[in-house]
Design an enzyme around this catalytic site. Structure first.
Site, short mmCIF file in Angstrom:
data_model
loop_
_atom_site.label_atom_id
_atom_site.label_comp_id
_atom_site.label_asym_id
_atom_site.label_seq_id
_atom_site.Cartn_x
_atom_site.Cartn_y
_atom_site.Cartn_z
N LYS A 194 97.13 106.76 -17.71
CA LYS A 194 96.69 107.48 -18.92
C LYS A 194 96.00 108.77 -18.52
CE LYS A 194 95.46 103.13 -21.10
NZ LYS A 194 94.40 102.29 -21.66
N LEU A 241 103.98 101.89 -25.57
CA LEU A 241 104.05 102.76 -24.39
C LEU A 241 105.49 102.98 -23.96
CD1 LEU A 241 101.22 101.15 -22.25
CD2 LEU A 241 101.18 103.42 -23.29
N LYS A 257 106.38 99.39 -15.13
CA LYS A 257 106.68 97.96 -15.20
C LYS A 257 107.03 97.43 -13.81
CE LYS A 257 107.64 96.21 -18.87
NZ LYS A 257 106.96 95.43 -19.91
N TYR A 261 75.96 73.46 -22.79
CA TYR A 261 76.20 74.65 -23.64
C TYR A 261 76.43 74.20 -25.09
CZ TYR A 261 78.45 78.93 -25.33
OH TYR A 261 78.78 80.05 -26.05
N ASP A 262 77.28 73.18 -25.25
CA ASP A 262 77.58 72.69 -26.61
C ASP A 262 76.30 72.21 -27.30
OD1 ASP A 262 80.86 71.26 -25.81
OD2 ASP A 262 80.15 73.32 -26.18
N ASP A 266 79.50 72.68 -19.68
CA ASP A 266 80.00 72.83 -21.06
C ASP A 266 79.20 71.94 -22.01
OD1 ASP A 266 83.56 73.27 -20.25
OD2 ASP A 266 81.74 74.40 -19.78
N ALA A 267 78.87 70.74 -21.53
CA ALA A 267 78.15 69.78 -22.42
C ALA A 267 76.79 70.36 -22.80
CB ALA A 267 77.98 68.46 -21.69
N LYS A 298 98.22 96.46 -16.60
CA LYS A 298 98.86 96.23 -17.90
C LYS A 298 98.83 94.71 -18.12
CE LYS A 298 102.95 97.29 -20.68
NZ LYS A 298 103.22 95.88 -21.10
N1 LIG Z 1 98.48 95.71 -21.90
C1 LIG Z 1 97.50 96.50 -21.45
O1 LIG Z 1 96.71 96.09 -20.61
C2 LIG Z 1 97.40 97.88 -21.98
C3 LIG Z 1 98.22 98.27 -23.03
C4 LIG Z 1 98.10 99.57 -23.55
C5 LIG Z 1 98.92 100.03 -24.65
O2 LIG Z 1 99.77 99.28 -25.18
C6 LIG Z 1 98.70 101.37 -25.15
C7 LIG Z 1 99.45 101.88 -26.21
C8 LIG Z 1 99.18 103.17 -26.64
F1 LIG Z 1 99.90 103.68 -27.66
C9 LIG Z 1 98.21 103.96 -26.05
C10 LIG Z 1 97.47 103.47 -24.97
C11 LIG Z 1 97.72 102.18 -24.53
O3 LIG Z 1 96.98 101.70 -23.47
C12 LIG Z 1 97.15 100.45 -23.00
N2 LIG Z 1 96.35 100.07 -21.97
C13 LIG Z 1 96.46 98.82 -21.45
N3 LIG Z 1 95.61 98.47 -20.41
#
Ligand SMILES: NC(=O)c1cc2c(=O)c3cc(F)ccc3oc2nc1N
Length: 329
Positions: free
Chosen positions: A288, A84, A312, A37-38, A34-35, A116
């Protein structure tokens, strides 16, 4: 030192700093202390102060924020930043898959499954490849302008790698577990209140009015979605993530693409068990639809896209919900 010499030295310093940034943040393999780099950054700032005509918007010296702000300006997002819908079981995921398949008329659907990240949503807006605004999600329509704070994060590009007229991206700002533990130790020693979890620590750090505080918190941003793009054409989410990587964003390498829900669910189960090995906190996985034309067909409700869902993980300590207590009473 003459201008020509300074120009060469400034260019060399920027190149070297960029190499060390990439090694440190993306490969997690620091190449200098770090030093040292700084020292490089300090020499660059000194040369740019002596030769202001050598300052460029993408220079690492542009990351160190100015004086503390009085407050945050409001930023209206070009498109609303939706949230989401949640799934808590395999059945929830299968009914999501059923709804999606119905809505696209029975066509084959492929999903991308991502971590997420348990952090704070941020929206980054670029014009002519330069970072213009960085904002929090706020209520989805209007967020807070935290550009100065986000500029201090080395993995947030100040200038993109290739020309693009307008690019707006969404990401998750987070604090790695190591940085979180270290910060709380320091705060404990200083008699300051500790943060409950890395998400609160990241949010608290980005809501600092003094960018130097944000700069000291070792925050990072994984970018995961293109909100708006004028200057390239992309057909799938997989391509979008590759495009974001090429432009210089930090994109999470761990992702799984499949149309087979059995495989998707076992991939999610794998990370539900292994997530404690990760250097940052995740509170679930995001599923997705990969094909962007199918996303357009599916659209969104006023609150959430129909083409994505968050699975979740069960929370470690099951927090007692108020309703449970109410029922007992
Ligand atoms: N926290 C996350 O890592 C994460 C959060 C979202 C979102 O909140 C999210 C919200 C939307 F309306 C659409 C796609 C999304 O995709 C996302 N993809 C992620 N990897």
């Amino acid at each position: 030192m003459k201008l020509e010499e300074a120009k060469k030295r400034v260019h060399a310093l920027k190149e070297e700093i960029q190499v060390h940034n990439r090694a440190y943040y993306e490969l997690d393999r620091p190449t200098i202390s770090d030093a040292e780099y700084d020292l490089l950054v300090r020499e660059l700032v000194a040369l740019e102060t002596a030769f202001p005509e050598l300052v460029t918007p993408d220079s690492p010296s542009q990351r160190v924020g100015g004086k503390p702000l009085e407050g945050f300006k409001a930023v209206r997002h070009r498109e609303p930043l939706l949230s989401l819908g949640n799934a808590f079981s395999g059945e929830d995921l299968l009914s999501f898959h059923h709804r999606v398949t119905q809505a696209v008329g029975g066509d084959k659907v492929e999903y991308v499954v991502e971590f997420k990240i348990d952090g704070l949503t941020v929206a980054l807006s670029y014009q002519n490849s330069l970072l213009v605004t960085g904002a929090t999600r706020g209520d989805g329509e209007v967020g807070e302008d935290i550009t100065q704070n986000l500029k201090t994060i080395a993995t947030v590009p100040l200038q993109l790698n290739s020309p693009v007229a307008v690019l707006e991206v969404r990401g998750e700002a987070f604090m790695p577990k190591k940085a979180f533990l270290r910060l709380n130790e320091d705060r404990e020693e200083a008699g300051a209140p500790v943060f409950a979890n890395p998400r609160n620590a990241a949010a608290g750090s980005l809501r600092q009015l003094d960018p130097k505080v944000a700069a000291s918190r070792q925050l990072q941003v994984f970018v995961y979605d293109i909100l708006y793009l004028d200057g390239a054409s992309i057909d799938t989410h997989g391509e979008a993530l590759k495009y974001l990587e090429q432009q210089g964003f930090l994109v999470n390498q761990e992702r799984f693409c499949s149309g087979d829900m059995e495989q998707v669910i076992s991939y999610i189960r794998h990370w539900s068990e292994k997530r404690h090995e990760l250097p940052y906190e995740i509170d679930g996985m995001v599923l997705k639809v990969n094909d962007l034309s199918q996303r357009r067909e599916l659209g969104a409700t006023s609150k959430a896209p129909r083409w994505a869902i968050a699975y979740k993980f069960p929370a470690e300590q099951a927090r007692t919900r108020v309703t449970d207590i109410m029922v007992r009473v």
